[in-house]
Design a protein around this motif. Structure first.
Motif, PDB file in Angstrom:
ATOM      1  N   ASP A  46     -12.278  35.777  79.244  1.00 28.26           N
ATOM      2  CA  ASP A  46     -11.140  35.454  78.970  1.00 28.26           C
ATOM      3  C   ASP A  46     -10.474  34.888  80.340  1.00 28.26           C
ATOM      4  N   ARG A  50      -9.177  31.162  81.783  1.00 26.56           N
ATOM      5  CA  ARG A  50      -8.141  31.201  82.094  1.00 26.56           C
ATOM      6  C   ARG A  50      -7.992  30.547  83.662  1.00 26.56           C
ATOM      7  N   ASN A  53      -8.783  27.135  82.811  1.00 27.61           N
ATOM      8  CA  ASN A  53      -7.651  26.157  82.341  1.00 27.61           C
ATOM      9  C   ASN A  53      -6.319  25.755  83.666  1.00 27.61           C
TER      10      ASN A  53
END
Length: 80
Positions: A46, A50, A53
């Protein structure tokens, strides 16, 4: 008062019981560590998503600023 000394069989019996408990506890510990490892991998994945992104957002932002500056310079120099 006299205290009874446990027999060898009693002492071995207690040791066997303790050994079985250690095996059970180690099994529980293995399960807990496996669960923790899975959770950590999930969280790290995760975090990696992130970061990707964020990196993409920053690249778009820098690209937009760069394009705006170049457009501004072109506008300034074409008026001269």
């Amino acid at each position: 008062m006299t205290t009874q000394t446990p027999t060898t069989e009693e002492r071995l019996s207690r040791l066997e019981g303790a050994y079985e408990q250690v095996n059970e506890r180690l099994g529980d510990l293995r399960t807990d560590v496996s669960s923790l490892r899975s959770e950590m991998n999930e969280r790290l994945n995760d975090l990696a998503r992130r970061q990707d992104n964020f990196r993409n957002t920053m690249l778009l932002l820098v690209g937009g600023v760069w394009a705006t500056m170049i457009g501004g310079f072109i506008a300034i120099f074409t008026r001269l």
